[in-house]
Design an enzyme around this catalytic site. Structure first.
Site, PDB file in Angstrom:
ATOM      1  N   GLN A 111     -72.688 -11.589  -9.477  1.00 24.24           N
ATOM      2  CA  GLN A 111     -73.730 -11.724  -8.455  1.00 24.24           C
ATOM      3  C   GLN A 111     -75.128 -11.418  -9.010  1.00 24.24           C
ATOM      4  OE1 GLN A 111     -73.393 -12.712  -5.245  1.00 24.24           O
ATOM      5  NE2 GLN A 111     -71.159 -12.859  -5.200  1.00 24.24           N
TER       6      GLN A 111
ATOM      7  N   HIS B  27     -70.358 -21.092 -10.415  1.00 28.84           N
ATOM      8  CA  HIS B  27     -70.541 -21.549  -9.028  1.00 28.84           C
ATOM      9  C   HIS B  27     -71.323 -20.581  -8.150  1.00 28.84           C
ATOM     10  CE1 HIS B  27     -67.481 -19.288  -6.561  1.00 28.84           C
ATOM     11  NE2 HIS B  27     -66.883 -19.130  -7.732  1.00 28.84           N
TER      12      HIS B  27
ATOM     13  N   CYS C 256     -60.113 -12.361   6.298  1.00 29.35           N
ATOM     14  CA  CYS C 256     -58.971 -13.011   6.919  1.00 29.35           C
ATOM     15  C   CYS C 256     -57.814 -13.071   5.916  1.00 29.35           C
ATOM     16  CB  CYS C 256     -59.357 -14.410   7.364  1.00 29.35           C
ATOM     17  SG  CYS C 256     -58.587 -14.896   8.900  1.00 29.35           S
TER      18      CYS C 256
HETATM   19  C1  LIG Z   1     -67.127 -14.724  -6.810  1.00 27.79           C
HETATM   20  C2  LIG Z   1     -66.866 -13.469  -7.512  1.00 27.79           C
HETATM   21  C3  LIG Z   1     -65.799 -13.347  -8.420  1.00 27.79           C
HETATM   22  C4  LIG Z   1     -64.806 -14.456  -8.654  1.00 27.79           C
HETATM   23  O1  LIG Z   1     -65.370 -15.512  -9.373  1.00 27.79           O
HETATM   24  P1  LIG Z   1     -64.596 -16.912  -9.500  1.00 27.79           P
HETATM   25  O2  LIG Z   1     -65.373 -17.657 -10.520  1.00 27.79           O
HETATM   26  O3  LIG Z   1     -64.658 -17.521  -8.145  1.00 27.79           O
HETATM   27  O4  LIG Z   1     -63.210 -16.630  -9.954  1.00 27.79           O
HETATM   28  C5  LIG Z   1     -65.647 -12.150  -9.074  1.00 27.79           C
HETATM   29  N1  LIG Z   1     -66.490 -11.115  -8.855  1.00 27.79           N
HETATM   30  C6  LIG Z   1     -67.510 -11.194  -7.980  1.00 27.79           C
HETATM   31  C7  LIG Z   1     -68.410 -10.024  -7.798  1.00 27.79           C
HETATM   32  C8  LIG Z   1     -67.731 -12.369  -7.283  1.00 27.79           C
HETATM   33  O5  LIG Z   1     -68.740 -12.436  -6.413  1.00 27.79           O
END
Ligand SMILES: *Cc1c(COP(=O)(O)O)cnc(C)c1O
Length: 405
Positions: A182, A204, A329
Site C-alpha cells: 500500500q 494492481h 464477508c
Molecule cells: C492487496 C494486498 C496484498 C495482496 O496482494 P496481491 O497482489 O493481491 O496478492 C498483500 N498485502 C497488502 C497490504 C495488500 O493490500
C-alpha cells in the site's frame, strides 16, 4: 456532470492506467518471445524489456535491479519471504515477529509455519493500529530470525515506524521484511534508508495489471538467501522458477515509473481529496469516528465508523459509490474486520465502518457527490433506527437489559 458509478475502493485494487496498458500491448503480439530464449531476437527483446522493468521497480524503492524477483503478486511475495527465510535460516532460529494488523497473506503463512514448529509472536497494536519499536525490542529473542511489519495498512491506512524498526533489526542482525504493497508508489519507500531486507509489492494497487508482483531481496549487507516455493528451470536466481510474464512485467515497470514521477503531486492531490471527503462527512454527521491514525496514514485513505448504522446496509444505500465495509464477508458469517477489532473498535462500530480509497482517477466532483450521498443515506438510515431514536432521547444504550431469546 459526475460519471457514475464512482470508484473509491483504491485500497482493494486500482484501474489499470491506460499508459500502462499501452506499454504492455506490443509484448503480447509483437515481442512475444520467451525472456529465457538466448538464441534469437524474440528472446532478446523480451529479456531487454524485463531488465528495463526491473530497473524501474528498483529505482522506485532505491534497490538494484538484480535484487528484484518477479512473482504473481504480493500474496506470493509474502509467502516467499516468510517461508523462504524460515526454511533457509532454521538452523539459526525458529522465531518470527509480526503484528495483528498484517494482511492475511502474512498471517496465514505464519500460521502454517507455526504448524511446522516455528514460533510466531503476533504483536498487538495501539488505538491507531501502530506497533512500537519498543514492543519489537521486547519481543526479540536469541532465536528470532525475521521481523515482518507492513509499511501501511490496507484497511485503515496507518503507517508503521518502518525506519526505526529497520534500524533495530539491523543492530540485532535480524532480517526485516515489509509488506509495502500500500505504501509503494504512494509515499517514498527507500530500502536503504529504511533498513529493509525483503519487501513485497504488487502492480494492481499502483495502477498496473493484476497477477504480477515482486519481492525485493537484499543482496548486500547482508546477502539474503531464500528457499524457493516453486522449482523448475531456475529463473529469478533460482528463487522463483517459471516463464516470466513479460507483458505483465512491462506493466509493473511502467506503473512504478509513472508512480515515481507523479508521486509528489499525486500524493498531495489524493490527500486533499480525502481530507475534503473526511471533513465533509464528519462535519455534517454526528457520532462518526475516524479509524486509524489521524496524520500518520496513507494520503488517499480514510476509514469512518457511523454509529447506529450498519455498514453493509449503508453500502447498499450508496450503490453509485464503490467502497468497502468493515465487515469481512468470510464464508457464510459476517465477521467484523480483525484490523478494526485489533485497534479496540467494538463490534458494532466495526460493522458500521466504511473504507474510502481515493486514487489517481478521482475528481473533486466524485468527492462532493459522495459526501452528499453518504450524509443523506446515513441520516435516512438513522431515522429508521430505534437505537438512534433512543440515543437521541438520552437513553443510555449500555444500561438497557437486552432480553435473550
Ligand atoms: C492487496 C494486498 C496484498 C495482496 O496482494 P496481491 O497482489 O493481491 O496478492 C498483500 N498485502 C497488502 C497490504 C495488500 O493490500
Amino acid at each position: 456532470m459526475v460519471k457514475l458509478p464512482i470508484y473509491l475502493d483504491n485500497n482493494s485494487t486500482t484501474r489499470c492506467d491506460p499508459k500502462v496498458v499501452e506499454a504492455m500491448l506490443p509484448y503480447f503480439t509483437e515481442y512475444y518471445g520467451n525472456a529465457a530464449s538466448r538464441s534469437h531476437e524474440f528472446g532478446w527483446k523480451a529479456e531487454e524489456a524485463v531488465e528495463a522493468s526491473r530497473q524501474k521497480i528498483a529505482k522506485l524503492i532505491n534497490a538494484t535491479p538484480s535484487e528484484i524477483i518477479f512473482t504473481s503478486g504480493a500474496t506470493e511475495s509474502n509467502n516467499l519471504a516468510l517461508r523462504g527465510v524460515a526454511h533457509m535460516y532454521k538452523a539459526k532460529g525458529n522465531h518470527i515477529i509480526t503484528s495483528e494488523v498484517e494482511h492475511k497473506a502474512i498471517l496465514d503463512p505464519c500460521k502454517r509455519l507455526e504448524k511446522e514448529g516455528f514460533e510466531v509472536t503476533v504483536l498487538p497494536v495501539d488505538q491507531y493500529g501502530r506497533v512500537s519499536v519498543e514492543q519489537i525490542q521486547d519481543a526479540i529473542r536469541d532465536k528470532t530470525i525475521l521481523v515482518s511489519i507492513m509499511a501501511a495498512n490496507n484497511e485503515i491506512g496507518t503507517l508503521q515506524p518502518i525506519t526505526q524498526i529497520g534500524q533495530l533489526c539491523k543492530s540485532k542482525g535480524i532480517l526485516f521484511h515489509s509488506d509495502a504493497v500500500q505504501a509503494v508508489g504512494k509515499i517514498p519507500v527507500d530500502v536503504q534508508a529504511m533498513g529493509i531486507d525483503l519487501l513485497s509489492l504488487t502492480a494492481h494497487k499502483i495502477y498496473g495489471p493484476k497477477g504480477i508482483g515482486a519481492l525485493y531481496v537484499r543482496k548486500k549487507n547482508p546477502r539474503v538467501r531464500l528457499e524457493s516455493l516453486i522449482d523448475g528451470g531456475g529463473h529469478e536466481r533460482g528463487m522463483r522458477s517459471g516463464t516470466l510474464a513479460v507483458p505483465l512485467i512491462v506493466g509493473l515497470g511502467e506503473a512504478c515509473d509513472i508512480s515515481r514521477q507523479l508521486m509528489p503531486e499525486e500524493s498531495q492531490k489524493t490527500f486533499t481529496l480525502r481530507e475534503r471527503l473526511r471533513t465533509g462527512i464528519m462535519n455534517q454527521l454526528s457520532d462518526t469516528f475516524l479509524n486509524g491514525h489521524p496524520e500518520e496514514r496513507l494520503p488517499g485513505n480514510t476509514n469512518i465508523s457511523f454509529a447506529y448504522v450498519e455498514g453493509e446496509g449503508l453500502m447498499m444505500g450508496i450503490k453509485d459509490v464503490a467502497v468497502s465495509s468493515g465487515s469481512a464477508c468470510t464464508s457464510a458469517s459476517l465477521e467484523p474486520s480483525y484490523v478494526l477489532r485489533a485497534l479496540g473498535v467494538g463490534p458494532e462500530l466495526a460493522h458500521s465502518s466504511l473504507r474510502f480509497g481515493v486514487g489517481r482517477f478521482n475528481t473533486q466532483e466524485d468527492i462532493d457527490y459522495t459526501i452528499d450521498l453518504v450524509v443523506r443515506e446515513v441520516n435516512r438510515l438513522r431515522e429508521m433506527s430505534p437505537l438512534y431514536e433512543m440515543a437521541k432521547a438520552g437513553i443510555d444504550l449500555k444500561s438497557i437489559e437486552w432480553s435473550a431469546h
